[in-house]
Design a protein around this motif. Structure first.
Motif, PDB file in Angstrom:
ATOM      1  N   PHE A 110      26.243  55.233  79.580  1.00 20.70           N
ATOM      2  CA  PHE A 110      25.891  54.491  80.785  1.00 20.70           C
ATOM      3  C   PHE A 110      25.567  55.418  81.951  1.00 20.70           C
ATOM      4  N   GLY A 111      25.419  56.709  81.637  1.00 17.66           N
ATOM      5  CA  GLY A 111      25.068  57.679  82.657  1.00 17.66           C
ATOM      6  C   GLY A 111      26.231  58.087  83.537  1.00 17.66           C
ATOM      7  N   GLN A 112      27.439  57.667  83.163  1.00 17.28           N
ATOM      8  CA  GLN A 112      28.608  57.989  83.972  1.00 17.28           C
ATOM      9  C   GLN A 112      28.911  59.478  83.871  1.00 17.28           C
ATOM     10  N   GLU A 113      29.036  60.113  85.006  1.00 16.37           N
ATOM     11  CA  GLU A 113      29.389  61.534  85.053  1.00 16.37           C
ATOM     12  C   GLU A 113      30.890  61.670  85.258  1.00 16.37           C
ATOM     13  N   PRO A 114      31.497  62.722  84.744  1.00 17.48           N
ATOM     14  CA  PRO A 114      30.892  63.909  84.151  1.00 17.48           C
ATOM     15  C   PRO A 114      30.567  63.768  82.674  1.00 17.48           C
ATOM     16  N   TYR A 115      30.803  62.574  82.129  1.00 19.86           N
ATOM     17  CA  TYR A 115      30.691  62.387  80.688  1.00 19.86           C
ATOM     18  C   TYR A 115      29.303  62.713  80.150  1.00 19.86           C
ATOM     19  N   ALA A 116      28.265  62.200  80.771  1.00 21.05           N
ATOM     20  CA  ALA A 116      26.910  62.407  80.255  1.00 21.05           C
ATOM     21  C   ALA A 116      26.570  63.897  80.169  1.00 21.05           C
ATOM     22  N   SER A 117      26.849  64.637  81.215  1.00 20.53           N
ATOM     23  CA  SER A 117      26.518  66.069  81.234  1.00 20.53           C
ATOM     24  C   SER A 117      27.377  66.870  80.257  1.00 20.53           C
ATOM     25  N   VAL A 118      28.679  66.601  80.271  1.00 19.24           N
ATOM     26  CA  VAL A 118      29.578  67.366  79.405  1.00 19.24           C
ATOM     27  C   VAL A 118      29.296  67.062  77.937  1.00 19.24           C
ATOM     28  N   VAL A 119      29.034  65.798  77.615  1.00 20.83           N
ATOM     29  CA  VAL A 119      28.728  65.437  76.227  1.00 20.83           C
ATOM     30  C   VAL A 119      27.421  66.097  75.790  1.00 20.83           C
ATOM     31  N   ARG A 120      26.438  66.126  76.655  1.00 23.79           N
ATOM     32  CA  ARG A 120      25.164  66.788  76.326  1.00 23.79           C
ATOM     33  C   ARG A 120      25.401  68.270  76.004  1.00 23.79           C
ATOM     34  N   ASP A 121      26.180  68.935  76.846  1.00 21.30           N
ATOM     35  CA  ASP A 121      26.488  70.345  76.610  1.00 21.30           C
ATOM     36  C   ASP A 121      27.334  70.530  75.349  1.00 21.30           C
ATOM     37  N   ALA A 122      28.306  69.641  75.157  1.00 19.66           N
ATOM     38  CA  ALA A 122      29.163  69.721  73.967  1.00 19.66           C
ATOM     39  C   ALA A 122      28.345  69.533  72.693  1.00 19.66           C
ATOM     40  N   ASN A 123      27.359  68.644  72.741  1.00 17.91           N
ATOM     41  CA  ASN A 123      26.500  68.432  71.575  1.00 17.91           C
ATOM     42  C   ASN A 123      25.821  69.721  71.148  1.00 17.91           C
ATOM     43  N   ALA A 124      25.325  70.464  72.120  1.00 17.57           N
ATOM     44  CA  ALA A 124      24.631  71.717  71.801  1.00 17.57           C
ATOM     45  C   ALA A 124      25.580  72.716  71.147  1.00 17.57           C
ATOM     46  N   VAL A 125      26.788  72.823  71.681  1.00 17.61           N
ATOM     47  CA  VAL A 125      27.770  73.763  71.132  1.00 17.61           C
ATOM     48  C   VAL A 125      28.205  73.310  69.740  1.00 17.61           C
ATOM     49  N   TRP A 126      28.467  72.004  69.582  1.00 18.86           N
ATOM     50  CA  TRP A 126      28.903  71.453  68.304  1.00 18.86           C
ATOM     51  C   TRP A 126      27.820  71.622  67.234  1.00 18.86           C
ATOM     52  N   THR A 127      26.588  71.301  67.603  1.00 16.91           N
ATOM     53  CA  THR A 127      25.482  71.431  66.643  1.00 16.91           C
ATOM     54  C   THR A 127      25.308  72.878  66.222  1.00 16.91           C
ATOM     55  N   ALA A 128      25.438  73.797  67.151  1.00 14.88           N
ATOM     56  CA  ALA A 128      25.349  75.218  66.806  1.00 14.88           C
ATOM     57  C   ALA A 128      26.453  75.610  65.824  1.00 14.88           C
ATOM     58  N   ALA A 129      27.641  75.048  65.991  1.00 10.61           N
ATOM     59  CA  ALA A 129      28.740  75.332  65.060  1.00 10.61           C
ATOM     60  C   ALA A 129      28.437  74.770  63.671  1.00 10.61           C
ATOM     61  N   LEU A 130      27.879  73.554  63.617  1.00 11.52           N
ATOM     62  CA  LEU A 130      27.490  72.978  62.318  1.00 11.52           C
ATOM     63  C   LEU A 130      26.425  73.850  61.648  1.00 11.52           C
ATOM     64  N   VAL A 131      25.403  74.217  62.422  1.00 13.99           N
ATOM     65  CA  VAL A 131      24.331  75.067  61.887  1.00 13.99           C
ATOM     66  C   VAL A 131      24.921  76.388  61.400  1.00 13.99           C
ATOM     67  N   GLY A 132      25.816  76.968  62.180  1.00 11.96           N
ATOM     68  CA  GLY A 132      26.454  78.226  61.782  1.00 11.96           C
ATOM     69  C   GLY A 132      27.176  78.115  60.455  1.00 11.96           C
ATOM     70  N   HIS A 133      27.925  77.024  60.280  1.00 17.97           N
ATOM     71  CA  HIS A 133      28.629  76.845  58.998  1.00 17.97           C
ATOM     72  C   HIS A 133      27.626  76.687  57.854  1.00 17.97           C
ATOM     73  N   LEU A 134      26.590  75.915  58.085  1.00 18.80           N
ATOM     74  CA  LEU A 134      25.597  75.711  57.024  1.00 18.80           C
ATOM     75  C   LEU A 134      24.919  77.026  56.644  1.00 18.80           C
ATOM     76  N   VAL A 135      24.550  77.810  57.627  1.00 21.02           N
ATOM     77  CA  VAL A 135      23.899  79.094  57.345  1.00 21.02           C
ATOM     78  C   VAL A 135      24.873  80.024  56.605  1.00 21.02           C
ATOM     79  N   ARG A 136      26.137  80.069  57.046  1.00 22.14           N
ATOM     80  CA  ARG A 136      27.143  80.886  56.333  1.00 22.14           C
ATOM     81  C   ARG A 136      27.324  80.403  54.896  1.00 22.14           C
ATOM     82  N   SER A 137      27.009  79.147  54.658  1.00 25.42           N
ATOM     83  CA  SER A 137      27.159  78.552  53.321  1.00 25.42           C
ATOM     84  C   SER A 137      25.900  78.701  52.475  1.00 25.42           C
ATOM     85  N   GLY A 138      24.928  79.445  52.971  1.00 26.25           N
ATOM     86  CA  GLY A 138      23.736  79.733  52.188  1.00 26.25           C
ATOM     87  C   GLY A 138      22.557  78.805  52.430  1.00 26.25           C
TER      88      GLY A 138
END
Length: 186
Positions: A110-138
């Motif tokens: 609903f655009g409520q801050e700080p949730y929208a901004s923090v979740v957007r930033d958290a998504n980037a960090v989380w996705t990078a962690a998922l990608v990192g695990h996948l790459v480490r897994s071949g």
């Protein structure tokens, strides 16, 4: 009195534990302050606002979940990675961190801050962690981001269903179906 960054960092850790135990929606500063053996006014003094405190808690929670993924040993390929990642997000502390993320995401929709901004930033960090695990897994570096997107989207849907007491066997079938879908990307 000068603001103490070490105190803020220590309080963020304890506040994160409190929120993980009690939830984010409806968070009240007075019970949280009592848990920290301080006052709600001192929390506001050190964090600047309730929103800044919540943002720090969300970042800390996300960092804990990401650290859990980073600590996973490599999986035996993409197929095993899906199951290993699902097991990881279902075990402590990532399970509680994910629930807090889902609460924050709902508020952020609903655009409520700080949730929208923090979740957007958290998504980037989380996705990078998922990608990192996948790459480490071949998994190939060009395929890993696509697979991570699909895995993350499905896991978030599964997380929304958890409180609904969906049949555990049905959930396991859904994770198996996700594995089939993700491996078809390759």
């Amino acid at each position: 009195m000068a603001k103490d960054p070490q105190r803020r960092a220590a309080w963020t850790e304890v506040a994160t534990d409190y929120v993980l135990a009690h939830g984010l929606i409806g968070l009240s500063l007075r019970p949280l302050a009592a848990e920290l053996d301080t006052s709600d006014r001192m929390l506001i003094y050190h964090f600047g606002s309730k929103d800044a405190l919540v943002a720090d808690v969300l970042r800390c929670s996300n960092d804990r979940a990401v650290a859990q993924l980073a600590a996973l040993p490599p999986s035996n390929g993409l197929s095993d990675a899906v199951g290993d990642l699902w097991d990881a997000v279902q075990s402590a502390p990532a399970d509680r961190c994910t629930r807090i993320y889902v609460e924050a995401s709902a508020l952020g929709l609903f655009g409520q801050e700080p949730y929208a901004s923090v979740v957007r930033d958290a998504n980037a960090v989380w996705t990078a962690a998922l990608v990192g695990h996948l790459v480490r897994s071949g998994v190939a570096a060009d395929l890993a981001p696509r697979a991570a997107e699909l895995i993350d989207a499905a896991f978030m849907g599964f997380q929304l269903d958890l409180p609904l007491d969906i049949d555990p066997a049905a959930r396991l079938r859904a994770v198996a179906d996700l594995t089939t879908a993700v491996t078809a990307l390759a």
